[in-house]
Write a protein that holds these residues in place. Structure first.
Motif, short mmCIF file in Angstrom:
data_model
loop_
_atom_site.label_atom_id
_atom_site.label_comp_id
_atom_site.label_asym_id
_atom_site.label_seq_id
_atom_site.Cartn_x
_atom_site.Cartn_y
_atom_site.Cartn_z
N TRP A 435 69.18 106.73 54.66
CA TRP A 435 68.62 107.08 53.35
C TRP A 435 67.39 106.22 53.05
N ILE A 436 67.48 104.93 53.32
CA ILE A 436 66.33 104.05 53.08
C ILE A 436 65.15 104.47 53.96
N ALA A 437 65.43 104.70 55.23
CA ALA A 437 64.36 105.04 56.17
C ALA A 437 63.69 106.36 55.82
N ARG A 438 64.50 107.38 55.48
CA ARG A 438 63.93 108.70 55.23
C ARG A 438 63.28 108.79 53.85
N SER A 439 63.86 108.15 52.86
CA SER A 439 63.35 108.31 51.49
C SER A 439 62.15 107.42 51.19
N THR A 440 61.91 106.41 52.02
CA THR A 440 60.75 105.55 51.82
C THR A 440 59.61 105.87 52.78
N GLY A 441 59.81 106.83 53.66
CA GLY A 441 58.77 107.19 54.61
C GLY A 441 58.68 106.26 55.81
N LEU A 442 59.65 105.36 55.97
CA LEU A 442 59.65 104.49 57.15
C LEU A 442 59.89 105.29 58.42
N LEU A 443 60.59 106.41 58.28
CA LEU A 443 60.95 107.21 59.44
C LEU A 443 60.68 108.68 59.15
N SER A 444 60.04 109.33 60.09
CA SER A 444 59.87 110.78 60.05
C SER A 444 60.34 111.30 61.40
N GLY A 445 60.02 112.51 61.70
CA GLY A 445 60.41 113.02 63.00
C GLY A 445 61.71 113.79 62.96
N PRO A 446 62.19 114.22 64.12
CA PRO A 446 63.35 115.13 64.18
C PRO A 446 64.64 114.45 63.75
N PRO A 447 65.61 115.26 63.31
CA PRO A 447 66.92 114.71 62.92
C PRO A 447 67.59 114.01 64.08
N ARG A 448 68.36 112.99 63.73
CA ARG A 448 69.02 112.17 64.74
C ARG A 448 70.54 112.31 64.66
N ARG A 449 71.17 112.10 65.76
CA ARG A 449 72.61 111.83 65.83
C ARG A 449 72.75 110.44 66.41
N ILE A 450 73.41 109.56 65.65
CA ILE A 450 73.62 108.18 66.09
C ILE A 450 75.12 107.95 66.20
N GLU A 451 75.57 107.39 67.30
CA GLU A 451 77.01 107.19 67.48
C GLU A 451 77.26 105.96 68.35
N TYR A 452 78.27 105.17 67.96
CA TYR A 452 78.73 104.08 68.82
C TYR A 452 80.18 103.75 68.46
N ASP A 453 80.86 103.12 69.38
CA ASP A 453 82.24 102.70 69.18
C ASP A 453 82.22 101.24 68.73
N THR A 454 82.84 100.96 67.60
CA THR A 454 82.80 99.60 67.05
C THR A 454 83.51 98.60 67.94
N ARG A 455 84.35 99.06 68.86
CA ARG A 455 84.99 98.13 69.81
C ARG A 455 83.99 97.59 70.83
N PHE A 456 82.88 98.30 71.01
CA PHE A 456 81.88 97.91 72.00
C PHE A 456 80.55 97.50 71.36
N GLY A 457 80.31 97.94 70.12
CA GLY A 457 79.11 97.54 69.41
C GLY A 457 77.95 98.48 69.61
N PRO A 458 76.94 98.39 68.75
CA PRO A 458 75.78 99.29 68.82
C PRO A 458 74.88 98.95 70.00
N ARG A 459 74.36 100.01 70.61
CA ARG A 459 73.38 99.85 71.69
C ARG A 459 72.23 100.81 71.40
N PRO A 460 71.21 100.34 70.70
CA PRO A 460 70.14 101.24 70.24
C PRO A 460 69.49 102.07 71.33
N ASP A 461 69.49 101.58 72.57
CA ASP A 461 68.84 102.34 73.65
C ASP A 461 69.74 103.44 74.20
N GLN A 462 71.01 103.50 73.78
CA GLN A 462 71.94 104.47 74.35
C GLN A 462 72.66 105.32 73.30
N MET A 463 72.51 105.02 72.03
CA MET A 463 73.38 105.66 71.03
C MET A 463 72.65 106.67 70.14
N ILE A 464 71.38 106.93 70.39
CA ILE A 464 70.60 107.82 69.53
C ILE A 464 70.11 109.02 70.33
#
Length: 493
Positions: A435-464
């Motif tokens: 919401w912050i990224a989209r409503s302030t114009g920090l982020l544009s571009g196509p819709p994203r699906r972001i997913e990660y398992d909290t037992r393993f933690g976020p991996r930005p290069d693999q989860m988007i």
């Protein structure tokens, strides 16, 4: 009223692959010890969330106020003690040095004392986490409420791995974590922008994720107007799985929308106690504002499809699930596609929750449809003995609350995955970050699906990943009709 740990114990048992009785004994024998640097920005907010998250498990919990310049002050200590007692009066927060030689020791701050297991610090809207032996870099920005919730949730996640005794291969201890839910590819603290006021925003769902979103918005000191839609009431099992709400709230039988309304101190809330379908009818009748942005926290495909029919400019849908209920996800949906129907395909074979409840309890579907009305002795008439014995346990409770009741879920749906507050909070952080990224114009571009398992933690290069509309979806086939509906609502509102 005693605290109901059934949902947190069930999730822990599923994650550890052990019986729930074994997991509960394991948790009751665990000690989690906390320390913090009171001088760090957002330290008190992080501690407040962390103490509550840990108190939602049947563990022993202690807090050392420390000494010297970073010592935690007395008002904060009292507030934390009250917070823990509101969740479980029989397991108070012990204040003082750790009783055990080798407790699980969590620290809030960048200079953990010797013996700390893992430390965390909010950096702007993000988090920095370090296991023992790994130093912190200099923080880029003072922590915000979003960073505080994410830090607490991830520290609780690290504790969960140990307290639940997760077996090898079912988790990962990542010694260094740097993550920002606003722009996952950027380093924490580099993106801090003034928040916009909430305007024509709707929160769909007041459950585990919805209360997590409310928690984040409150600690961010967000302002503006927000419509909140949910059909259920806050019950005892919710105390240990939601981010807000106490035993007293459960005893009072507060609706979830009223619970969230009371928690959001700076936001003008329009609570709507009813279904998403009913809220759509209210929008078209002009009695409820048409939202341009929807923050979603729903747990069924059907409800998500209803949410899409609001035809808002943008839906930010948060979810939890996965094999054991520890996976979090964000789905960004547009009326032009991909919409939530593109993400969540209809289930044409499964029975609806209402149908399953009817088959289990014998309550007529016409009675189940009157969800907010509490059950009375009259509803027992016509039921067979076994059904009467089951339903009589829930007299005085609204029917709608039984559909997702922990007592009945185990009987009606073996795939039920209860969420934990620390898991739902991470999903909520993804939603608010988007919401912050989209409503302030920090982020544009196509819709994203972001997913990660909290037992393993976020991996930005693999989860988007970015999604395209499904060619056979309603959002593509009925695009002209959807645009007409949107235009009519735009004119009407």
């Amino acid at each position: 009223m005693s605290t109901d740990y059934s949902r947190s114990v069930r999730l822990g048992g599923m994650a550890a692959g052990v019986e729930e009785t074994t997991l509960r004994e394991r948790m009751e024998g665990a000690l989690v010890h906390l320390t913090a640097d009171g001088r760090m920005p957002a330290a008190s907010e992080t501690l407040d969330v962390l103490v509550a998250d840990l108190r939602r498990w049947p563990v022993r919990l202690s807090l050392d106020p420390g000494r010297g310049p970073g010592r935690l002050d007395a008002p904060l200590i009292r507030r934390l003690a009250v917070r823990a007692t509101e969740i479980d009066p029989d397991r108070p927060l012990r204040v003082g040095e750790a009783q055990s030689q080798a407790p699980l020791h969590l620290h809030v701050g960048t200079a953990p004392p010797p013996g700390s297991t893992v430390a965390g610090a909010p950096d702007g809207h993000g988090v920095r986490l370090r296991h023992a032996g790994h130093p912190f870099p200099r923080l880029n920005a003072p922590g915000t409420g979003l960073g505080a919730v994410l830090t607490a949730a991830m520290l609780a996640g690290e504790a969960f791995k140990v307290v639940a005794g997760l077996p090898e291969g079912k988790f990962q201890m990542t010694p260094v974590v740097d993550f920002c839910p606003v722009l996952p590819g950027e380093r924490p603290g580099t993106v801090v922008t003034p928040l916009p006021a909430l305007d024509q925003v709707l929160l769909g769902g007041g459950g585990a994720i919805g209360t997590g979103i409310a928690l984040v918005l409150d600690l961010l000191e967000a302002t503006g107007k927000l419509t909140v839609v949910d059909k259920e009431v806050f019950e005892k099992p919710n105390v240990t799985s939601y981010s807000i709400g106490t035993l007293a709230d459960a005893a009072a039988g507060l609706s979830k929308v009223r619970l969230i309304d009371a928690h959001l101190r700076r936001i003008e809330v329009t609570p709507f106690h009813g279904t998403i379908q009913a809220s759509i009818e209210a929008v078209d009748a002009g009695t409820l504002p048409w939202p341009r942005i929807v923050l979603g926290g729903l747990d069924s495909i059907e409800a998500r499809h209803d949410l899409q029919r609001l035809h808002a400019d943008l839906i930010l849908d948060g979810g939890t699930g996965g094999p054991v209920g520890t996976t979090v996800a964000l789905h960004e949906a547009l009326p032009t596609g991909p919409c939530l129907r593109c993400f969540f395909k209809p289930n044409h074979t499964g029975k609806s929750p209402e149908q399953r409840l009817h088959e289990l309890t014998g309550l007529p579907l016409s009675r189940i449809a009157r969800g907010p009305e509490p059950l009375t002795e009259r509803d027992l008439e016509g039921l067979i003995d076994q059904q009467r014995e089951l339903v009589s346990q829930f007299l005085g409770r609204p029917v709608c609350g039984l559909i997702n009741s922990a007592e009945l879920k185990g009987r009606t749906d073996d795939t039920f995955r209860p969420s934990a507050a620390f898991v739902a909070q991470q999903a909520a952080c993804l939603v608010v970050g988007a919401w912050i990224a989209r409503s302030t114009g920090l982020l544009s571009g196509p819709p994203r699906r972001i997913e990660y398992d909290t037992r393993f933690g976020p991996r930005p290069d693999q989860m988007i990943d970015h999604r395209l509309p499904a060619a056979e979806c309603v959002c593509q086939k009925d695009a002209a009709l959807i645009n007409l509906i949107r235009e009519a609502r735009r004119i009407h509102h």
